[in-house]
Design a protein around this motif. Structure first.
Motif, PDB file in Angstrom:
ATOM      1  N   ARG A  34       0.105  -1.192   0.038  1.00  0.00           N
ATOM      2  CA  ARG A  34       0.166   0.187   0.075  1.00  0.00           C
ATOM      3  C   ARG A  34       0.318   0.948   0.303  1.00  0.00           C
ATOM      4  N   PHE A  35       2.514   1.099   0.252  1.00  0.00           N
ATOM      5  CA  PHE A  35       2.722   1.872   0.802  1.00  0.00           C
ATOM      6  C   PHE A  35       3.682   2.997  -1.112  1.00  0.00           C
ATOM      7  N   LEU A  36       3.419   2.042  -1.611  1.00  0.00           N
ATOM      8  CA  LEU A  36       3.720   2.220  -3.159  1.00  0.00           C
ATOM      9  C   LEU A  36       2.199   2.773  -4.474  1.00  0.00           C
ATOM     10  N   SER A  37       1.009   2.904  -3.148  1.00  0.00           N
ATOM     11  CA  SER A  37      -0.387   3.553  -4.213  1.00  0.00           C
ATOM     12  C   SER A  37       0.456   4.501  -5.716  1.00  0.00           C
ATOM     13  N   SER A  38       1.417   5.337  -5.122  1.00  0.00           N
ATOM     14  CA  SER A  38       1.419   6.144  -5.701  1.00  0.00           C
ATOM     15  C   SER A  38       2.220   6.296  -7.459  1.00  0.00           C
ATOM     16  N   ALA A  39       3.708   5.414  -6.409  1.00  0.00           N
ATOM     17  CA  ALA A  39       3.939   4.471  -7.586  1.00  0.00           C
ATOM     18  C   ALA A  39       3.201   3.787  -8.714  1.00  0.00           C
ATOM     19  N   LEU A  40       2.831   2.618  -8.428  1.00  0.00           N
ATOM     20  CA  LEU A  40       1.525   1.793  -9.003  1.00  0.00           C
ATOM     21  C   LEU A  40       0.939   2.871 -10.194  1.00  0.00           C
TER      22      LEU A  40
END
Length: 440
Positions: A34-40
């Protein structure tokens, strides 16, 4: 005609299905990361029939419809892994950090760094069996006692036999790097994409802190590699302290009215009403001095790496004026050499046959005295400053020079001994090429 319509319809359907699959893959990754939401969510999608896997330029995720459909049916975990692999390349700034490194070897190093990170995350959606080649590489990297980044892996690969390099390429290959910017092709679009991913990296770190990390879940590796890229940017920002504002021969499109200009051409054919200004103000480095400490306590390979990285950072975004002069001085207790560089061609020649000269004790004063004499002789048009790369163990000048001065230290230094007029920055030994642990 009917067959063409059917074929186009089939192609359109495949593209639509492929993009649905990629969005589904992205959402599956989000559920565990979830911490990669912006990157994904940073990619748009585009099909490319030349590919056999995914590829990205930092903005678009290119895909093969055939491969995407096949992988989703046969091995969805691998598809998730390749998607995450491309995302991490961008998040770690691999596309924009190659510099003068060999493209083939740099690509393998980036793949190993990313796969190492994914394997140590050990998430269900990207899990795979770790084979013998992979486990041996990981053990050798761990034995060096340093966190793994692409630049660390690149140095690890240098000197390895060709057959091993090829085996590593086959083992760690995931996405295609065909759309990565080539050396000296960091155009405005790529610079904007680089900044976009820097912003995504900040958002990712904020999200990590907000959610908290589970002990040993591998997310610390993501944090480390983002910090490595950020530290490299800090060093670049540090170098920008030596920039000056000066007019340069270049048309400035913001300084004239294009409407009047075109109106004049339409009425008088070859006579515009307002001529565009033929110069504009730019902030860049003009004359500059880099002094490297070549005493017995300083590693020759480290000096060369430092110089390569410094010149890459200064040239990658056109930070020099067209007419510039850089004095590269090697000094221990005396000045050993002074090489004058006036363009990128001179920089390439320098590293074709680079040799460290020195090996004595450290005394900073002779280098400053030498630069002062050059200044008195009129050797500089506009001296922007002096950067001294050293371990810090030497005799400092007492008098403040007429130009900006900065010491770049290899290790912990005795702050009370450094003159108050000097800027200072610390780097951990052997971490320069991957930008890690730079402390302003």
């Amino acid at each position: 005609m009917k067959s063409e319509i059917v074929e186009k319809s089939q192609t359109y359907w495949e593209q639509q299905m492929s993009e649905k699959i990629l969005r589904y893959t992205r959402d599956e990754l989000y559920m565990e990361l979830r911490f990669l939401s912006s990157a994904l969510s940073a990619f748009s999608y585009r099909s490319d029939g030349r590919l056999t896997t995914l590829a990205t330029d930092g903005d678009i995720l290119f895909y093969s419809t055939e491969q995407t459909l096949r992988l989703f049916e046969k091995n969805p975990a691998y598809l998730s892994r390749v998607y995450l692999h491309s995302v991490l390349h961008c998040l770690f700034s691999h596309l924009w950090m190659r510099g003068s490194r060999t493209p083939y070897l740099w690509g393998i190093a980036c793949d190993i760094a990313v796969e190492y990170t994914i394997d140590h995350m050990d998430k269900e959606c990207t899990r795979r069996i770790i084979g013998l080649v992979r486990s041996q590489v990981y053990e050798e990297l761990k034995s060096e006692g340093r966190a793994v980044s692409a630049a660390v892996v690149y140095r690890y690969l240098q000197g390895k036999p060709t057959e091993k390099i090829q085996a590593y390429y086959r083992e760690f290959f995931a996405d295609d790097h065909a759309f990565w910017p080539k050396e000296k092709e960091l155009n405005e679009r790529q610079i904007a994409l680089k900044k976009k991913w820097q912003k995504v990296g900040k958002q990712t770190q904020t999200e990590q802190r907000r959610q908290g990390r589970e002990e040993g879940d591998g997310e610390d590796l993501v944090t480390y590699q983002m910090k490595a890229a950020k530290s490299r940017r800090n060093y670049q920002d540090f170098l920008k302290k030596f920039m000056v504002c000066r007019e340069e021969m270049q048309i400035d499109p913001d300084e004239f009215d294009l409407g009047f200009y075109m109106y004049g051409l339409s009425i008088y054919r070859n006579m515009p009403l307002i001529e565009p200004l033929e110069s504009r103000e730019n902030k860049k480095i003009q004359d500059f001095v880099i002094v490297v400490d070549t005493s017995y306590s300083t590693s020759g390979s480290l000096i060369e790496n430092f110089l390569k990285e410094t010149f890459h950072l200064l040239t990658e975004e056109n930070n020099f004026f067209r007419t510039c002069k850089v004095h590269l001085i090697q000094a221990d207790e005396k000045v050993q050499s002074d090489t004058v560089l006036t363009g990128e061609g001179d920089i390439e020649k320098l590293f074709a046959d680079f040799e460290v000269k020195g090996g004595g004790s450290t005394d900073f004063r002779p280098a400053f005295q030498y630069v002062d004499s050059l200044l008195a002789e009129g050797a500089f048009d506009n001296l922007c400053g002096l950067l001294y790369f050293t371990d810090g163990k030497g005799i400092y000048p007492k008098k403040r020079p007429e130009y900006k001065t900065a010491f770049l230290f290899l290790e912990d230094f005795e702050e009370e001994k450094v003159p108050s007029w000097a800027m200072r920055m610390q780097v951990e030994p052997d971490e320069i090429m991957d930008g890690g642990k730079i402390k302003p």
